[in-house]
Design an enzyme around this catalytic site. Sequence first.
Site, PDB file in Angstrom:
ATOM      1  N   PHE A   1       0.889  -1.118   0.103  1.00  0.00           N
ATOM      2  CA  PHE A   1       0.008  -0.065   0.023  1.00  0.00           C
ATOM      3  C   PHE A   1       0.905   1.301  -0.043  1.00  0.00           C
ATOM      4  CE2 PHE A   1      -2.431   3.351   2.355  1.00  0.00           C
ATOM      5  CZ  PHE A   1      -3.429   3.623   1.385  1.00  0.00           C
TER       6      PHE A   1
ATOM      7  N   GLU B   1      13.336   2.676   3.330  1.00  0.00           N
ATOM      8  CA  GLU B   1      12.422   3.115   4.104  1.00  0.00           C
ATOM      9  C   GLU B   1      12.676   2.685   5.623  1.00  0.00           C
ATOM     10  OE1 GLU B   1       9.982   5.033   3.223  1.00  0.00           O
ATOM     11  OE2 GLU B   1       9.855   4.528   1.183  1.00  0.00           O
TER      12      GLU B   1
END
Length: 207
Positions: free
Chosen positions: A36, A113
């Site tokens: 997502f 990330e």
Amino acid sequence: MASQAIHIPHGPERSQYLLQRTTAEWRASGDDLLLFAYGSLIWRPEFDFTQALPARVLGFHRVLRMRSRVNRGSPQEPGLVLALLSGGSCRGLVYRIPREAGEAVLLRLWAREMPNGVYEPRWLNCDTPDGRLRALAFTLSRQSPNWTGPLHEPELLHIFQHASGRYGTTLDYLLRTIQGLREHGIRDMELERQAHLAARHGLCAPL
């Protein structure tokens, strides 16, 4: 797939643990890797995918309230990046990555990330035109030391003026995200309000 909170301090050890756990959860699903995207992954995914579906998540919302001391700021002038925080809802994209490429994509995502394990990776229900899908998302706990809490306008303006890191400025990140969202028919009024604030103070062109 349900990920439980862990209590390992932020750093490489926590990041590695979360990568191993997330990889094992995904392998057990037997599915392609579903991600997502709600921020920079929308306009700079850096991986190949076979499908990108508009999606809506209930129970989390997008906020520019996570400290960035490397990518969009520095230790001296911390910047901000987006995170998913519990409450509300969020529109974004679900990417489908073929199963044979999934492990390599997870490794690259973690390097980008999760170098210090700050995010809380979770498998979230995403409502899409293909029905409800479970996709991996990077969320943030309000207990994280990188969570800023509410930011007043003078604080935001200072960050927009001064914060810059290895990928550029916080303000550029904000503007590029708004553009990327709009390209997919998504309007985030809080992000746009922050951009209008910057424009009123001469820090960028109006949207």
